[in-house]
Design a protein around this motif. Structure first.
Motif, PDB file in Angstrom:
ATOM      1  N   GLN A   1       0.842  -1.187   0.000  1.00 16.59           N
ATOM      2  CA  GLN A   1       0.000   0.000   0.000  1.00 16.59           C
ATOM      3  C   GLN A   1       0.887   1.250   0.000  1.00 16.59           C
ATOM      4  N   LYS A   2       0.286   2.409  -0.111  1.00 17.24           N
ATOM      5  CA  LYS A   2       1.053   3.653  -0.187  1.00 17.24           C
ATOM      6  C   LYS A   2       1.937   3.877   1.035  1.00 17.24           C
ATOM      7  N   ASP A   3       1.483   3.412   2.204  1.00 17.20           N
ATOM      8  CA  ASP A   3       2.273   3.612   3.424  1.00 17.20           C
ATOM      9  C   ASP A   3       3.231   2.464   3.707  1.00 17.20           C
TER      10      ASP A   3
ATOM     11  N   THR B   1       2.429  -0.762   4.018  1.00 14.88           N
ATOM     12  CA  THR B   1       1.781  -1.926   4.613  1.00 14.88           C
ATOM     13  C   THR B   1       1.261  -2.841   3.512  1.00 14.88           C
ATOM     14  N   ILE B   2       0.811  -4.026   3.906  1.00 13.48           N
ATOM     15  CA  ILE B   2       0.164  -4.919   2.950  1.00 13.48           C
ATOM     16  C   ILE B   2      -1.272  -5.165   3.410  1.00 13.48           C
ATOM     17  N   SER B   3      -2.156  -5.371   2.448  1.00 13.31           N
ATOM     18  CA  SER B   3      -3.558  -5.645   2.779  1.00 13.31           C
ATOM     19  C   SER B   3      -3.830  -7.138   2.643  1.00 13.31           C
TER      20      SER B   3
ATOM     21  N   ASP C   1      -5.007  -8.206  -0.751  1.00 16.95           N
ATOM     22  CA  ASP C   1      -3.944  -8.476  -1.724  1.00 16.95           C
ATOM     23  C   ASP C   1      -3.268  -9.817  -1.452  1.00 16.95           C
TER      24      ASP C   1
END
Length: 408
Positions: A145-147, A149-151, A154
């Motif tokens: 992610q933009k920061d 982190t991972i979702s 995903d």
């Protein structure tokens, strides 16, 4: 025990660097060692120095008891089910390579998938590149992610029924991200894959329970958790380790040797060929005693509070960029000052007695994702306090002023 009392237990902190009291903010690279660990290693060499598992004399028995005692301490510390699930290695790198070379190369075939993330340390990236090349497996990445982190959405998309191995860091050594390892393990297992966890940056700071995480393999280093350098461990589920073949052969790991065939010892010794890292294991056992005397929950709470304070102060500096999430992060902050190379920033900080890391942190793909060539990093541990952070901030302001004038 408060931080001031803790600092007294670390001899190296009682010195000046370049005319200033040392502020050590590089514990993500290696932690400092308390007196109890130093004395444990010294005592081993002065009183118990002998090889293990061989001699029946007193020194050999004492050395073996200390070595195997350290294994049991580590089993308890990470809550492994069986002592034989703990394999001593030289560190996280060796442990990850052991899984890649012994387990992954045996189970992966052409078209199989190995899933990792772009935030991985080179030690948890290059071994999987090599497995993919050797077996024809496909290397896949969970997007960030933009920061940084991972979702989990995903993760669900990236891991498929063709995935054989998922290997992720528990805590990023650059972004400070704490990955949802337990949830990733559940997704991996649901798809028939095994999960490997790089615990180099998590084990010193968080309470680790490998059974609760349900990870198949977990790698760690002693030198980042107040122990000596050159000692670490691989945890693996017993049934998986029993299937695996050793990758180093020689003394200590054998059962029967003939002229043309040999057999191996049982776990864990079949993976510990040669004279093991006895003094390192003794020191690691002492480090575990030390950390447990303080409490991992106490350490975690202290680091979170200190990191929040440091993050707030650093974000007040104009022209300073912080990478990674701004909340729910581990005890490190990676940053850059505008138009100033991080090596130059680190040099100015060192002139003021403040030790930070600068470079690509063995994460070149992540640096490219961040669109930088390098960063500076301040990492905190149980012996750091707000005064250390204030010194860091003051030194960063000096660096900014110095290079501002130089550039201007």
């Amino acid at each position: 025990m408060n931080t001031a009392e803790l600092r007294e237990l670390f001899p190296i902190l009682h010195q000046e660097v370049n005319g200033h009291p040392l502020v050590y903010l590089d514990s993500a690279a290696t932690s400092q060692k308390p007196v109890s660990v130093i004395e444990a290693v010294k005592h081993y060499y002065e009183w118990d120095n002998s090889n293990v598992h061989r001699g029946v004399h007193t020194l050999g028995s004492r050395a073996t008891d200390a070595y195997e005692g350290a294994r049991e301490k580590l089993r308890r510390f990470i809550n492994a089910k069986f002592t034989e699930e703990v394999i001593f290695t030289r560190g996280t790198t060796t442990a990850l390579n052991l899984v890649a070379s012994s387990y992954a190369r045996a189970v992966c075939q052409k078209g199989d998938e190995i899933v990792i993330t772009p935030m991985e340390h080179h030690s948890n990236l290059i071994p999987w590149q090599q497995v993919a090349k050797a077996t024809g497996a496909v290397l896949k990445y969970i997007p960030l992610q933009k920061d940084g982190t991972i979702s989990l959405a995903d993760v669900e998309k990236t891991i498929t029924g063709n995935t054989k191995i998922v290997s992720v860091t528990y805590v990023s050594n650059v972004l400070g991200v704490v990955n949802p390892v337990k949830e990733i393990a559940e997704i991996a297992h649901r798809n028939g894959a095994k999960i490997v966890v790089d615990g180099a940056q998590s084990t010193p700071h968080l309470k680790v329970d490998v059974q609760a995480l349900d990870c198949d393999f977990y790698a760690l280093s002693g030198h980042k958790m107040c122990g000596p350098t050159g000692i670490g461990a691989l945890y693996g589920k017993k049934e998986l380790l029993q299937e695996m073949e050793p990758i180093e052969f020689g003394g200590e790991m054998i059962d029967h040797v003939g002229l043309f065939e040999s057999t191996w010892k049982d776990l864990p010794w079949k993976f510990e060929g040669g004279t093991p890292i006895i003094a390192g294991a003794v020191g690691l056992g002492a480090a575990i005693d030390f950390l447990e005397s303080i409490g991992m929950d106490v350490i975690d709470k202290h680091e979170k509070e200190l990191t929040a304070y440091a993050l707030e102060r650093m974000l007040e500096i104009e022209g300073l960029t912080v990478y990674g999430p701004q909340k729910d992060r581990a005890g490190l902050i990676t940053f850059n000052l505008d138009d100033v190379h991080p090596h130059d920033v680190a040099t100015v900080l060192d002139a003021n007695g403040v030790a930070v890391r600068a470079g690509h942190h063995c994460c070149q793909p992540l640096m490219r994702w961040l669109n930088v060539t390098a960063t500076a990093r301040a990492s905190f541990y149980l012996y750091n306090n707000e005064t250390d952070v204030d010194r860091l901030i003051a030194s960063l302001i000096k660096a900014k002023e110095y290079f501002g004038h130089a550039i201007g």
